[in-house]
Design a protein around this motif. Sequence first.
Motif: not given
Length: 226
Positions: A84-86, A102-103, A150-152, A158-159
């Motif tokens: 996860v980005f700023q 897409f992930a 998208r991250a999960i 790990l996140i």
Amino acid sequence: MLQFFNVTKIYPGSIKALSDISFRVDKGEFVFLVGASGAGKSTLLKLLTREEVPTNGQILVSGKNIVRFRGREVPLYRRKIGMVFQDFRLLPNKTVFENVAFALEICGLSGKQLKERSMYALERVGMAKKADRFPAELSGGEAQRVAIARAIVNNPMLILADEPTGNLDPDNSLAIINLLKEINYTGTTVIVATHDAFIVDSFRQRVIALKDGKLVRDEESGAYAG
């Protein structure tokens, strides 16, 4: 779950980004990684994603030395990490659903399972009703929720969140960290790199503090500056 053993990272020009760092994070922990700009937070995250390798030292994740990974081992390892980005990093020409899906497409998933898993991830972050929207139609808080979905979506172990509240107001910042905490409650390990003292002081989780590339503090329930 992960361990740093005497890790040093020196960039070309003798720039020492990290100096003899050692710590461990157990499975299911929630950790704030704090420090001023240039303290070494981003370098530490890049070492964990294997974008960089240490000059000296070893990094173990789930018992495996990721420093020694070669070839296909690296992309397979990265599939187990959610980032996860700023700045959210959503694809502007894809819908909310397509950004999350897409992930999974990258991992070769398609069809009914792809749709079900993508929508489930969006439901978890409260964005299922906006699945057909484009990033330009979202607020900053909504965009970050999509980025977390998208991250999960790959069920990562790990996140890693790099300044996830940097572009958000205080209310949205609290909401995003609360969301990451909810994900953490399910057993996912979460590391949040931040210089947001308000967030760190509000949640009182474990704090690992860096200064000039050195680990200067590790507290189980710490404040930003303590």
